[in-house]
Design a protein around this motif. Structure first.
Motif, PDB file in Angstrom:
ATOM      1  N   LYS A  88      24.147 -47.473  40.935  1.00  0.00           N
ATOM      2  CA  LYS A  88      23.553 -46.825  39.763  1.00  0.00           C
ATOM      3  C   LYS A  88      23.370 -45.328  40.000  1.00  0.00           C
ATOM      4  CE  LYS A  88      21.074 -50.972  38.196  1.00  0.00           C
ATOM      5  NZ  LYS A  88      19.732 -51.596  38.040  1.00  0.00           N
ATOM      6  N   ILE A  89      22.916 -44.963  41.211  1.00  0.00           N
ATOM      7  CA  ILE A  89      22.720 -43.551  41.540  1.00  0.00           C
ATOM      8  C   ILE A  89      24.049 -42.803  41.527  1.00  0.00           C
ATOM      9  CG2 ILE A  89      22.252 -42.026  43.503  1.00  0.00           C
ATOM     10  CD1 ILE A  89      19.702 -42.675  42.192  1.00  0.00           C
ATOM     11  N   GLU A  91      26.844 -43.604  39.959  1.00  0.00           N
ATOM     12  CA  GLU A  91      27.385 -43.503  38.599  1.00  0.00           C
ATOM     13  C   GLU A  91      26.670 -42.423  37.812  1.00  0.00           C
ATOM     14  OE1 GLU A  91      29.186 -47.984  37.806  1.00  0.00           O
ATOM     15  OE2 GLU A  91      27.115 -47.560  37.188  1.00  0.00           O
ATOM     16  N   SER A  92      25.364 -42.292  38.034  1.00  0.00           N
ATOM     17  CA  SER A  92      24.616 -41.228  37.374  1.00  0.00           C
ATOM     18  C   SER A  92      25.064 -39.870  37.896  1.00  0.00           C
ATOM     19  CB  SER A  92      23.112 -41.415  37.623  1.00  0.00           C
ATOM     20  OG  SER A  92      22.371 -40.317  37.141  1.00  0.00           O
ATOM     21  N   TRP A  93      25.299 -39.779  39.205  1.00  0.00           N
ATOM     22  CA  TRP A  93      25.697 -38.526  39.845  1.00  0.00           C
ATOM     23  C   TRP A  93      27.052 -38.059  39.327  1.00  0.00           C
ATOM     24  CZ3 TRP A  93      25.409 -37.976  45.897  1.00  0.00           C
ATOM     25  CH2 TRP A  93      25.783 -36.679  46.277  1.00  0.00           C
ATOM     26  N   GLY A  95      28.585 -39.106  36.646  1.00  0.00           N
ATOM     27  CA  GLY A  95      28.632 -39.061  35.187  1.00  0.00           C
ATOM     28  C   GLY A  95      29.566 -40.067  34.551  1.00  0.00           C
ATOM     29  N   ARG A  97      31.018 -44.523  35.003  1.00  0.00           N
ATOM     30  CA  ARG A  97      30.930 -45.792  35.711  1.00  0.00           C
ATOM     31  C   ARG A  97      32.115 -45.969  36.661  1.00  0.00           C
ATOM     32  NH1 ARG A  97      27.287 -49.407  33.838  1.00  0.00           N
ATOM     33  NH2 ARG A  97      26.264 -48.981  31.828  1.00  0.00           N
ATOM     34  N   CYS A 116      24.737 -31.342  43.257  1.00  0.00           N
ATOM     35  CA  CYS A 116      24.170 -32.230  42.257  1.00  0.00           C
ATOM     36  C   CYS A 116      22.827 -31.679  41.810  1.00  0.00           C
ATOM     37  CB  CYS A 116      23.989 -33.642  42.825  1.00  0.00           C
ATOM     38  SG  CYS A 116      22.898 -33.715  44.276  1.00  0.00           S
ATOM     39  N   SER A 137      16.155 -39.682  40.713  1.00  0.00           N
ATOM     40  CA  SER A 137      17.480 -39.766  40.089  1.00  0.00           C
ATOM     41  C   SER A 137      18.351 -38.607  40.566  1.00  0.00           C
ATOM     42  CB  SER A 137      17.366 -39.734  38.561  1.00  0.00           C
ATOM     43  OG  SER A 137      16.821 -38.496  38.122  1.00  0.00           O
ATOM     44  N   THR A 139      21.901 -36.407  39.188  1.00  0.00           N
ATOM     45  CA  THR A 139      22.815 -36.177  38.064  1.00  0.00           C
ATOM     46  C   THR A 139      23.775 -35.036  38.407  1.00  0.00           C
ATOM     47  OG1 THR A 139      21.168 -34.708  37.062  1.00  0.00           O
ATOM     48  CG2 THR A 139      21.199 -37.004  36.302  1.00  0.00           C
TER      49      THR A 139
END
Length: 207
Positions: A88-89, A91-93, A95, A97, A116, A137, A139
């Protein structure tokens, strides 16, 4: 080699300010397969600690070195299961999946040097009044935002090959974790038989 997917005396330091920070991944420490209690059940978990420097948040930690960036790290279980925190981290990083083919084997060392944004929150220790900073989080860096060059030297620790000098340079509390791992036991006692996880990864998989 790929990795598949400060000491306790620093309590007097002020925690990193809460909020969103420009950061860069500079450290990757394979802690190894250790026993952890998960919801009342002891489980063997293969762990890694990913470290980040925050170039715009600096402090004089050592008079001889002058101002240096704060750093912050977070432990993750080396799992790319669809519900894992690491996946999850990541994929967030990045941007987007992961495809299932990508997720089957991801070399997280490709993150070293990658910029990041990290969101930092403050939490209070359950055992004391100490307030500590935690990554909530990660991103991507917004387009057009300039990220300063890396300050800290890139650091990677794995068990294959085992580098004693690197191991000795780790904070004591991290070394203690590593010394409890199956990987460390096998390095120190090669004849010791342990069921270690398959750590092969695909080096060609892009971040």
């Amino acid at each position: 080699m790929p990795i598949v997917a400060t000491t306790t005396g620093s309590q007097d330091f002020e925690p990193i300010p809460a909020g969103n920070h420009i950061a860069r991944c500079y450290s990757m420490i394979h802690i190894g397969t250790i026993l952890e209690n998960v919801m009342g059940t002891d489980k063997l978990m293969n762990k890694v600690r990913i470290g980040f420097e925050l170039p715009l948040e600096t402090k004089v930690f050592n008079e001889e070195k002058g101002e240096q960036p704060y750093s912050i790290g977070k432990d993750f279980t080396l799992s790319m299961h669809e519900k894992s925190t690491l996946r999850k981290i990541l994929e967030s990083w990045r941007g987007k999946r992961f495809t299932e083919d990508e997720a089957k084997s991801f070399d997280i060392t490709v993150l070293l040097g990658v910029p990041c944004m990290v969101n930092v929150i403050h939490k209070q220790s359950k055992s004391s009044d100490r307030v500590y900073a935690e990554i909530s989080s990660i991103t991507p860096v917004p387009k057009g935002m300039v990220v300063p060059d890396q300050v800290n030297k890139t650091f990677e620790f794995t068990y294959t090959p085992f580098d004693k000098d690197k191991f000795d340079s780790l904070p004591d509390w991290i070394k203690t974790k590593c010394m409890s791992s199956l990987e460390y036991t096998q390095v120190m006692s090669p004849s010791h038989q342990s069921a270690l996880p398959d750590t092969h990864v695909d080096d060609d998989l892009p971040f």
